[in-house]
Write a protein that holds these residues in place. Structure first.
Motif, PDB file in Angstrom:
ATOM      1  N   ALA A  35       0.857  -1.190   0.000  1.00 45.40           N
ATOM      2  CA  ALA A  35       0.000   0.000   0.000  1.00 45.40           C
ATOM      3  C   ALA A  35       0.890   1.236   0.000  1.00 45.40           C
ATOM      4  N   THR A  36       0.297   2.371  -0.298  1.00 41.11           N
ATOM      5  CA  THR A  36       1.032   3.639  -0.239  1.00 41.11           C
ATOM      6  C   THR A  36       0.440   4.494   0.886  1.00 41.11           C
ATOM      7  N   GLY A  37       0.708   5.781   0.864  1.00 38.45           N
ATOM      8  CA  GLY A  37       0.144   6.678   1.884  1.00 38.45           C
ATOM      9  C   GLY A  37       1.126   6.940   3.010  1.00 38.45           C
ATOM     10  N   SER A  38       0.739   7.834   3.909  1.00 36.49           N
ATOM     11  CA  SER A  38       1.629   8.244   5.003  1.00 36.49           C
ATOM     12  C   SER A  38       1.877   7.119   5.994  1.00 36.49           C
ATOM     13  N   THR A  39       0.842   6.311   6.229  1.00 33.67           N
ATOM     14  CA  THR A  39       0.941   5.264   7.257  1.00 33.67           C
ATOM     15  C   THR A  39       2.098   4.308   6.978  1.00 33.67           C
ATOM     16  N   LEU A  66      -1.923  -2.259  -4.093  1.00 34.67           N
ATOM     17  CA  LEU A  66      -3.384  -2.174  -4.031  1.00 34.67           C
ATOM     18  C   LEU A  66      -4.003  -1.348  -5.141  1.00 34.67           C
ATOM     19  N   ASP A  67      -3.328  -0.240  -5.489  1.00 37.39           N
ATOM     20  CA  ASP A  67      -4.036   0.718  -6.335  1.00 37.39           C
ATOM     21  C   ASP A  67      -3.096   1.663  -7.070  1.00 37.39           C
ATOM     22  N   TYR A  80       1.591   6.183  -7.705  1.00 37.16           N
ATOM     23  CA  TYR A  80       1.968   5.222  -6.662  1.00 37.16           C
ATOM     24  C   TYR A  80       3.191   4.399  -7.070  1.00 37.16           C
ATOM     25  N   GLY A 132      -3.721   0.224   4.720  1.00 41.56           N
ATOM     26  CA  GLY A 132      -3.992   1.388   5.554  1.00 41.56           C
ATOM     27  C   GLY A 132      -5.510   1.481   5.639  1.00 41.56           C
ATOM     28  N   ILE A 133      -5.991   2.491   6.335  1.00 45.83           N
ATOM     29  CA  ILE A 133      -7.441   2.684   6.403  1.00 45.83           C
ATOM     30  C   ILE A 133      -7.741   4.167   6.173  1.00 45.83           C
ATOM     31  N   GLY A 134      -8.726   4.435   5.335  1.00 45.42           N
ATOM     32  CA  GLY A 134      -9.128   5.825   5.109  1.00 45.42           C
ATOM     33  C   GLY A 134      -9.977   6.303   6.277  1.00 45.42           C
ATOM     34  N   HIS A 138     -12.299   3.425   4.020  1.00 45.37           N
ATOM     35  CA  HIS A 138     -11.917   2.732   2.775  1.00 45.37           C
ATOM     36  C   HIS A 138     -10.665   1.884   2.971  1.00 45.37           C
ATOM     37  N   GLY A 140      -7.753   0.044   0.293  1.00 46.54           N
ATOM     38  CA  GLY A 140      -7.427   0.314  -1.105  1.00 46.54           C
ATOM     39  C   GLY A 140      -8.198   1.590  -1.421  1.00 46.54           C
ATOM     40  N   ARG A 167      -2.960  16.912  -0.089  1.00 49.30           N
ATOM     41  CA  ARG A 167      -1.723  17.411   0.525  1.00 49.30           C
ATOM     42  C   ARG A 167      -0.482  17.012  -0.270  1.00 49.30           C
ATOM     43  N   LYS A 202      -7.306   8.900  12.749  1.00 46.63           N
ATOM     44  CA  LYS A 202      -7.884   7.576  12.487  1.00 46.63           C
ATOM     45  C   LYS A 202      -8.679   7.040  13.678  1.00 46.63           C
TER      46      LYS A 202
HETATM   47  C1  F6R Z   1      -3.031   3.458  -0.424  1.00 46.38           C
HETATM   48  C2  F6R Z   1      -4.413   3.063  -0.134  1.00 46.38           C
HETATM   49  C3  F6R Z   1      -5.256   3.813   0.831  1.00 46.38           C
HETATM   50  C4  F6R Z   1      -4.515   4.281   2.091  1.00 46.38           C
HETATM   51  C5  F6R Z   1      -5.460   5.049   3.009  1.00 46.38           C
HETATM   52  C6  F6R Z   1      -4.744   5.623   4.218  1.00 46.38           C
HETATM   53  O1  F6R Z   1      -2.433   2.592  -1.363  1.00 46.38           O
HETATM   54  O2  F6R Z   1      -4.870   2.147  -0.728  1.00 46.38           O
HETATM   55  O3  F6R Z   1      -6.354   3.007   1.202  1.00 46.38           O
HETATM   56  O4  F6R Z   1      -3.989   3.183   2.763  1.00 46.38           O
HETATM   57  O5  F6R Z   1      -6.052   6.103   2.290  1.00 46.38           O
HETATM   58  O6  F6R Z   1      -3.838   6.607   3.772  1.00 46.38           O
HETATM   59  P1  F6R Z   1      -2.793   7.280   4.779  1.00 46.38           P
HETATM   60  O7  F6R Z   1      -1.851   6.217   5.182  1.00 46.38           O
HETATM   61  O8  F6R Z   1      -2.109   8.339   3.943  1.00 46.38           O
HETATM   62  O9  F6R Z   1      -3.588   7.821   5.902  1.00 46.38           O
END
Ligand code: F6R
Length: 242
Positions: A35-39, A66-67, A80, A132-134, A138, A140, A167, A202
């Motif tokens: 996965a990507t994102g800050s987490t 994932l995406d 990504y 990660g979790i949105g 969400h 992915g 951001r 979160k």
């Molecule tokens: C990223 C992804 C997303 C992130 C989620 C959390 O590949 O699929 O579901 O894991 O949006 O993002 P962060 O970690 O930036 O809070």
């Protein structure tokens, strides 16, 4: 669902990296779902550090992300693919030819979704999927309301998701409106799922996750139906869990 509590982001990242490293040592040709994102940044940093210090090898590992955003080429700094190369792949010994993401600039995105789903199957399925979790739950880019039976598909990103990801872009207008994501059905086929969450942003969604109600209004809640899920969360993310 197994919960591992971490004091802070650093410890969450350390514990996540330990699980990934153990997976790669147990099965050197493991298929890792990434996965990507800050987490994830801290976890990838730990993997790079471990590779440098202890020589853990990824030579035979295969990865599937994932995406990917639709419309961003691999060399776009917000794609990504770019993120993965920059934060992980270019610092470890994995051949780039064994790293896969959906192609966001395919001429035929529907065909690309089918190809990606088939690719994961041809690799033998995912051994360990990182999530990660949105803030809206969400996983992915499966936004609230997504059927649990969807395979890899094209999604319209929710305004809140575009806002949250703005951001990383020069402005909100630059955030793509669509992405290709593994579906919930794709994610659920993984043999082990590792969900990470950190920070107070979160906390509300983690409290909802641990309420235990399974509903398509909260995509991550589907993880309660999977037999092998590990959640690693820091104290801030767990601060609203009763
Ligand atoms: C990223 C992804 C997303 C992130 C989620 C959390 O590949 O699929 O579901 O894991 O949006 O993002 P962060 O970690 O930036 O809070």
């Amino acid at each position: 669902m197994k919960l591992i509590e971490a004091a802070n982001y650093e410890e969450m990242s350390q514990k996540a990296a330990e699980i990934i490293i153990a997976q790669v040592k147990e099965k050197p040709d493991a298929v890792l779902g990434l996965a990507t994102g800050s987490t994830m940044l801290g976890t990838y940093k730990q993997l790079v550090e471990d590779h440098r210090q202890n020589g853990t090898s990824y030579r035979n590992v295969r990865t599937v992300n994932l995406d990917e955003y639709i419309g961003l080429s691999p060399d776009h700094p917000n794609s990504y693919r770019y993120y993965m190369n920059q934060h992980l792949f270019s610092h470890i010994d994995i051949p780039l030819s064994q790293t896969y993401l959906p192609n966001g600039v395919s001429d035929d995105v529907e065909a690309e979704c089918q190809r990606y789903e088939q690719l994961i199957e041809n690799l033998g399925g995912i051994d360990l999927q990182l999530l990660g979790i949105g803030r809206n739950g969400h996983i992915g880019f499966n936004e609230p309301g997504t059927s649990f039976s969807t395979p890899t598909h094209v999604v319209e990103l929710a305004p809140s998701t575009r806002q949250a990801n703005a951001r990383f872009f020069p402005s909100l207008e630059d955030v793509p409106h669509q992405a290709i994501t593994m579906g919930i059905a794709t994610i659920l086929k993984s043999r082990h799922i590792l969900l990470l969450a950190a920070g107070t942003a979160k906390a509300p969604i983690m409290a909802k996750l641990f309420e235990g109600t399974v509903t398509i209004d909260m995509p991550a809640s589907v993880l309660h139906t999977h037999p092998n899920v590990t959640v690693i969360a820091d104290q801030e993310a767990l601060s609203l869990v009763p």
